[in-house]
Design an enzyme around this catalytic site. Structure first.
Site, mmCIF file in Angstrom:
data_model
loop_
_atom_site.group_PDB
_atom_site.id
_atom_site.type_symbol
_atom_site.label_atom_id
_atom_site.label_comp_id
_atom_site.label_asym_id
_atom_site.label_seq_id
_atom_site.Cartn_x
_atom_site.Cartn_y
_atom_site.Cartn_z
ATOM 1 N N GLY A 96 -21.486 1.836 122.303
ATOM 2 C CA GLY A 96 -22.422 2.933 122.134
ATOM 3 C C GLY A 96 -23.188 2.763 120.834
ATOM 4 N N GLY A 144 -18.542 1.560 124.664
ATOM 5 C CA GLY A 144 -19.384 2.161 125.690
ATOM 6 C C GLY A 144 -19.681 1.235 126.848
ATOM 7 N N GLU A 167 -11.931 0.826 118.244
ATOM 8 C CA GLU A 167 -12.289 2.106 117.609
ATOM 9 C C GLU A 167 -11.356 2.572 116.497
ATOM 10 O OE1 GLU A 167 -14.510 1.794 121.363
ATOM 11 O OE2 GLU A 167 -12.403 1.500 120.874
ATOM 12 N N ASP A 175 -12.336 5.617 123.716
ATOM 13 C CA ASP A 175 -12.770 6.704 124.598
ATOM 14 C C ASP A 175 -13.365 6.155 125.889
ATOM 15 O OD1 ASP A 175 -15.086 5.747 123.296
ATOM 16 O OD2 ASP A 175 -16.068 7.705 123.361
#
Length: 382
Positions: A96, A144, A167, A175
């Site tokens: 992302g 992402g 992360e 996530d």
């Protein structure tokens, strides 16, 4: 999200709310169609992530183009499958693009809510897509980019694929549905990948159970041509075609972590992150001590969130996991470690984040529980 895709570009500034809104509107309205190409070819709807200079990092405007088109193709009787791929030679999607999210989070702008919400809604749509969804993960696939691929029916890796969820190094957690697919990998492999950010390359992405197939990169154009030429294919027809390519590339090489899996399963099978570190220390092998050093550099808060995320995610469906992860994303936006991790890893690049709290023992059960609590009217609705 991933720490890739925004590395050298990331310059966190104390932007005013007005500047952020203006910047967001410009990115949403200007050249959005060029950032992601949505085309129809034969029986297939084709999504091409088109930001090769940014390693195809995913931003909000791209999400807002992809989601409605995916839903439209799903309902279209003339579209039998969806292919998603990345432009350029290096990446499928390296994560992302969180530059705007970082800026927004610092000043409380709603973009820090909108990006995660709409990204997770797209992840859920991919996971529930009624027609075959094929991700050609030919290159870097992190954060992402994992969310855009791993929940679909088919993931085709190549020798250029580089997979990771790094992360915990920047104060976040794996996530985009990581809490769903990671606990479902063999043994404790998912927890190991989630906590350490270990990178898996090429054929090993298939060995790990992340990719469904492996095809040599030079064969991807031919595979795509054969896919779009199928006549009203079923999921089984697509699987048969992918299998034929996969079998031509079959090799006898072992999984890179094969010799360590017994140790990973034993040392990471615990009731807490503290116990994992204790196990690694007591084991004393070069492998264990190397990973003890790695984990000591990660955000204690992120590691505890991640451990609980995967524990709870093991018994939830994808939608339930994404609702949980949205709560966690907003907890990270309210916290300290995300901004400090971005500073240390990506801005100043001193690789010396000052985590708060600084130790696992200081991350209280009360705080951890608060991260998982309902957001009330701001809950993610799927």
């Amino acid at each position: 999200m991933s720490i890739w895709g925004f590395g050298s570009q990331l310059r966190v500034r104390a932007l005013s709310r007005l500047q952020i809104v203006q910047k967001h509107l410009m990115s949403t309205n200007a050249s959005s169609e060029k950032e992601v190409d949505l085309t129809k070819s034969g029986c297939a709807g084709i999504i091409t992530l088109n930001r090769p200079k940014a390693l195809n990092a995913l931003n909000l405007s791209m999400i807002r183009w992809i989601y409605p088109q995916l839903k439209e193709w799903e309902q279209d009787n003339e579209t039998s499958l969806v292919i998603i791929k990345g432009a350029g030679e290096k990446a499928f999607c390296a994560g992302g693009d969180i530059r705007a999210v970082t800026d927004a989070g610092k000043v409380g702008d709603r973009l820090a809510e909108d990006f995660f919400r709409e990204e997770y809604i797209l992840n859920n749509a991919i996971g529930s897509c009624r027609i075959p969804y094929i991700a050609l993960i030919d290159g870097i696939t992190m954060g992402g980019g994992v969310g855009l691929s791993v929940h679909g029916h088919f993931r085709v890796a190549t020798e250029k694929t580089l997979f990771a969820m790094p992360e915990t190094a920047i104060g976040l957690f794996p996530d985009v549905g990581g809490g769903f697919f990671l606990p479902r990998l063999e043994g404790k492999l998912g927890l190991y990948l989630a906590l350490t950010g270990f990178r898996i390359k090429g054929r090993d992405v298939h060995h790990a159970g992340i990719a469904t197939h492996f095809v040599k990169s030079e064969k991807i154009p031919a595979l795509e041509k054969d896919l779009v030429s199928l006549k009203s294919p079923s999921k089984e027809n697509v699987a048969e075609l992918l299998n034929s390519y996969h079998l031509k590339c079959k090799a006898d090489d072992k999984f890179v972590l094969a010799e360590h899996m017994d140790k990973i399963n034993r040392l990471f099978k615990t009731n807490s992150v503290e116990e994992i570190l204790q196990n690694l220390k007591q084991d004393g092998s070069p492998f264990a001590l190397q990973h003890l050093g790695i984990l000591k550099k990660m955000s204690p808060t992120s590691m505890k969130i991640t451990f609980q995320q995967l524990k709870e995610g093991a018994t939830k469906n994808l939608s339930e996991v994404l609702v949980m992860e949205y709560r966690l994303s907003q907890a990270c936006m309210r916290g300290h470690d995300f901004y400090e991790g971005v500073r240390a890893v990506l801005i100043d690049k001193d690789q010396s984040p000052k985590w708060k709290p600084a130790t696992l023992e200081e991350v209280t059960a009360e705080y951890l529980n608060s991260c998982f609590k309902s957001l009330g009217s701001k809950e993610l609705k799927l």
